[in-house]
Design a protein around this motif. Structure first.
Motif, PDB file in Angstrom:
ATOM      1  N   UNK A   1       0.747  -1.075  -0.298  1.00  0.00           N
ATOM      2  CA  UNK A   1       0.381  -0.240  -0.312  1.00  0.00           C
ATOM      3  C   UNK A   1       0.904   0.858  -0.163  1.00  0.00           C
ATOM      4  N   UNK A   2       0.841   1.434  -1.448  1.00  0.00           N
ATOM      5  CA  UNK A   2       2.002   2.641  -0.872  1.00  0.00           C
ATOM      6  C   UNK A   2       2.934   2.602  -2.519  1.00  0.00           C
ATOM      7  N   UNK A   3       3.675   4.399  -3.189  1.00  0.00           N
ATOM      8  CA  UNK A   3       3.944   4.122  -3.957  1.00  0.00           C
ATOM      9  C   UNK A   3       5.815   3.545  -4.076  1.00  0.00           C
ATOM     10  N   UNK A   4       6.045   3.521  -2.870  1.00  0.00           N
ATOM     11  CA  UNK A   4       7.514   2.866  -2.608  1.00  0.00           C
ATOM     12  C   UNK A   4       7.663   1.849  -3.323  1.00  0.00           C
ATOM     13  N   UNK A   5       6.638   0.460  -3.007  1.00  0.00           N
ATOM     14  CA  UNK A   5       6.473  -0.358  -3.564  1.00  0.00           C
ATOM     15  C   UNK A   5       6.749  -0.675  -5.267  1.00  0.00           C
ATOM     16  N   UNK A   6       7.328  -2.445  -5.381  1.00  0.00           N
ATOM     17  CA  UNK A   6       7.359  -2.573  -6.697  1.00  0.00           C
ATOM     18  C   UNK A   6       6.135  -2.437  -7.523  1.00  0.00           C
ATOM     19  N   UNK A   7       6.052  -2.479  -8.918  1.00  0.00           N
ATOM     20  CA  UNK A   7       5.151  -2.300  -9.187  1.00  0.00           C
ATOM     21  C   UNK A   7       4.411  -4.276  -9.742  1.00  0.00           C
ATOM     22  N   UNK A   8       2.917  -5.153  -9.531  1.00  0.00           N
ATOM     23  CA  UNK A   8       3.308  -6.029  -9.611  1.00  0.00           C
ATOM     24  C   UNK A   8       2.434  -6.213 -11.549  1.00  0.00           C
ATOM     25  N   UNK A   9       1.522  -5.581 -11.659  1.00  0.00           N
ATOM     26  CA  UNK A   9       1.385  -5.124 -13.171  1.00  0.00           C
ATOM     27  C   UNK A   9      -0.017  -3.931 -13.218  1.00  0.00           C
ATOM     28  N   UNK A  10      -0.504  -4.527 -14.103  1.00  0.00           N
ATOM     29  CA  UNK A  10      -1.281  -2.971 -13.766  1.00  0.00           C
ATOM     30  C   UNK A  10      -3.097  -2.902 -14.909  1.00  0.00           C
ATOM     31  N   UNK A  11      -3.883  -1.962 -14.461  1.00  0.00           N
ATOM     32  CA  UNK A  11      -5.657  -2.426 -14.551  1.00  0.00           C
ATOM     33  C   UNK A  11      -5.238  -1.223 -15.354  1.00  0.00           C
ATOM     34  N   UNK A  12      -6.468  -1.158 -16.108  1.00  0.00           N
ATOM     35  CA  UNK A  12      -6.525  -0.730 -17.391  1.00  0.00           C
ATOM     36  C   UNK A  12      -8.366   0.732 -16.425  1.00  0.00           C
ATOM     37  N   UNK A  13      -8.900   1.605 -17.698  1.00  0.00           N
ATOM     38  CA  UNK A  13      -9.544   2.716 -17.384  1.00  0.00           C
ATOM     39  C   UNK A  13     -11.101   1.394 -17.709  1.00  0.00           C
ATOM     40  N   UNK A  14     -11.848   1.860 -16.614  1.00  0.00           N
ATOM     41  CA  UNK A  14     -13.292   1.414 -16.989  1.00  0.00           C
ATOM     42  C   UNK A  14     -12.961  -0.217 -16.381  1.00  0.00           C
ATOM     43  N   UNK A  15     -12.463  -0.962 -16.007  1.00  0.00           N
ATOM     44  CA  UNK A  15     -12.535  -2.122 -15.624  1.00  0.00           C
ATOM     45  C   UNK A  15     -13.349  -1.875 -13.927  1.00  0.00           C
ATOM     46  N   UNK A  16     -13.484  -2.787 -13.947  1.00  0.00           N
ATOM     47  CA  UNK A  16     -13.675  -2.782 -12.469  1.00  0.00           C
ATOM     48  C   UNK A  16     -13.073  -3.998 -11.190  1.00  0.00           C
ATOM     49  N   UNK A  17     -13.114  -4.326 -10.095  1.00  0.00           N
ATOM     50  CA  UNK A  17     -12.582  -4.623  -9.417  1.00  0.00           C
ATOM     51  C   UNK A  17     -12.948  -4.638  -7.931  1.00  0.00           C
ATOM     52  N   UNK A  18     -12.802  -6.056  -7.169  1.00  0.00           N
ATOM     53  CA  UNK A  18     -13.530  -6.037  -5.342  1.00  0.00           C
ATOM     54  C   UNK A  18     -12.250  -5.759  -4.850  1.00  0.00           C
ATOM     55  N   UNK A  19     -12.886  -4.771  -3.964  1.00  0.00           N
ATOM     56  CA  UNK A  19     -11.431  -4.276  -3.092  1.00  0.00           C
ATOM     57  C   UNK A  19     -12.057  -4.907  -1.459  1.00  0.00           C
ATOM     58  N   UNK A  20     -10.912  -5.903  -0.744  1.00  0.00           N
ATOM     59  CA  UNK A  20     -11.594  -6.212   0.825  1.00  0.00           C
ATOM     60  C   UNK A  20     -10.293  -5.945   1.220  1.00  0.00           C
ATOM     61  N   UNK A  21      -9.591  -5.032   1.070  1.00  0.00           N
ATOM     62  CA  UNK A  21      -9.273  -4.168   2.383  1.00  0.00           C
ATOM     63  C   UNK A  21      -8.162  -3.317   1.816  1.00  0.00           C
ATOM     64  N   UNK A  22      -7.640  -2.157   3.476  1.00  0.00           N
ATOM     65  CA  UNK A  22      -7.937  -0.337   2.899  1.00  0.00           C
ATOM     66  C   UNK A  22      -6.927   0.268   3.744  1.00  0.00           C
ATOM     67  N   UNK A  23      -5.728   0.750   3.333  1.00  0.00           N
ATOM     68  CA  UNK A  23      -4.830   1.222   4.242  1.00  0.00           C
ATOM     69  C   UNK A  23      -4.053   2.152   3.938  1.00  0.00           C
ATOM     70  N   UNK A  24      -4.667   3.335   4.398  1.00  0.00           N
ATOM     71  CA  UNK A  24      -3.790   4.817   3.295  1.00  0.00           C
ATOM     72  C   UNK A  24      -4.516   5.360   2.486  1.00  0.00           C
ATOM     73  N   UNK A  25      -5.154   4.933   1.953  1.00  0.00           N
ATOM     74  CA  UNK A  25      -5.915   5.433   0.717  1.00  0.00           C
ATOM     75  C   UNK A  25      -5.555   4.457  -0.502  1.00  0.00           C
ATOM     76  N   UNK A  26      -5.187   3.457   0.043  1.00  0.00           N
ATOM     77  CA  UNK A  26      -4.416   2.524  -0.824  1.00  0.00           C
ATOM     78  C   UNK A  26      -5.461   0.885  -0.678  1.00  0.00           C
TER      79      UNK A  26
END
Length: 251
Positions: free
Chosen positions: A208-233
């Motif tokens: 949860x932060x920009x200091x972490x490595x990039x795993x992959x990318x998602x694109x505009x209008x794609x829908x995802x389920x969020x299962x946890x939140x930390x500091x706006x992530x």
């Protein structure tokens, strides 16, 4: 409080090797210095060694110096490749005499500092166990226990400090405290929800932060389920990683 203090000049950061996190190792710094900022500053160079975080002895704040999945040289042996390493700062009223032996000029102050770092470590390790799906009773060890297992160098921390100050703290007690903290946090169950991506391309990161490595990318209008939140992530249900919720819209 977690304070982002990611090193950029430390050797461990420059190598940019990652690990699959299989455990957590608890350390103490081995010198009379309660201020985490001192280590954050002094180790941000060609020092060879490195850890993922320091716990300040005066505030209990956690200074994160490497991404959690970044390989750090914190225990001198095989556990560097599998374990997150966290250092607890030590009281400024102790004086090391030989090896792990020390004297103390103010036991009340020393015990207050050690208790503060212990409690902060319990909170941090509970969060990390949840993040990496670790069992606190089997996946948490001290540097000393790592040495006994043959996966860390011959150190006695942090038990030497706890025992020398007669705090009553033990690693078994620490593991139980982490388990209890996880169970207590679990009582307030997070309710998953769906979001739609509003940015053209949004990075999915390993934490949860920009200091972490990039795993992959998602694109505009794609829908995802969020299962946890930390500091706006938000953590994706798929397990792919975390996205910044600033570039999404809740459905």
């Amino acid at each position: 409080m977690l304070i982002n203090s990611i090193w950029t000049n430390n050797d461990n950061f420059k190598v940019k090797r990652t690990i699959t996190v299989n455990g957590l190792m608890l350390h103490s710094v081995g010198c009379a210095q309660p201020r985490a900022e001192v280590f954050v500053r002094n180790w941000n160079g060609d020092v060879g060694v490195g850890v993922h975080a320091f716990i300040d002895g005066l505030t209990g704040n956690v200074y994160q110096t490497l991404s959690w999945n970044h390989r750090a040289w914190h225990c001198g042996d095989a556990a560097n490749n599998t374990h997150i390493g966290v250092e607890m700062c030590e009281p400024d009223c102790i004086t090391y005499t030989s090896g792990a032996n020390f004297t103390c000029s103010d036991y009340e102050r020393a015990k207050a500092i050690v208790t503060r770092t212990y409690n902060a470590a319990v909170d941090l390790f509970a969060q990390l166990c949840n993040t990496y799906n670790l069992n606190p009773l089997t996946d948490i060890i001290s540097h000393r226990e790592g040495a006994l297992k043959g996966i860390a160098s011959n150190h006695g921390d942090p038990e030497h400090l706890w025992n020398g100050l007669k705090t009553g703290f033990t690693m078994d007690g620490f593991r139980q405290a982490v388990k209890a903290k996880m169970q207590s946090a679990g009582q307030a169950k997070f309710e998953p929800y769906r979001v739609v991506v509003t940015a053209s391309v949004l990075n999915v990161r390993t934490g949860a932060g920009t200091n972490y490595n990039i795993a992959t990318q998602v694109k505009k209008n794609e829908v995802y389920t969020i299962v946890d939140e930390v500091n706006g992530w938000g953590k994706l249900k798929s397990g792919a990683g975390w996205i910044s919720l600033s570039y999404t819209k809740k459905l």
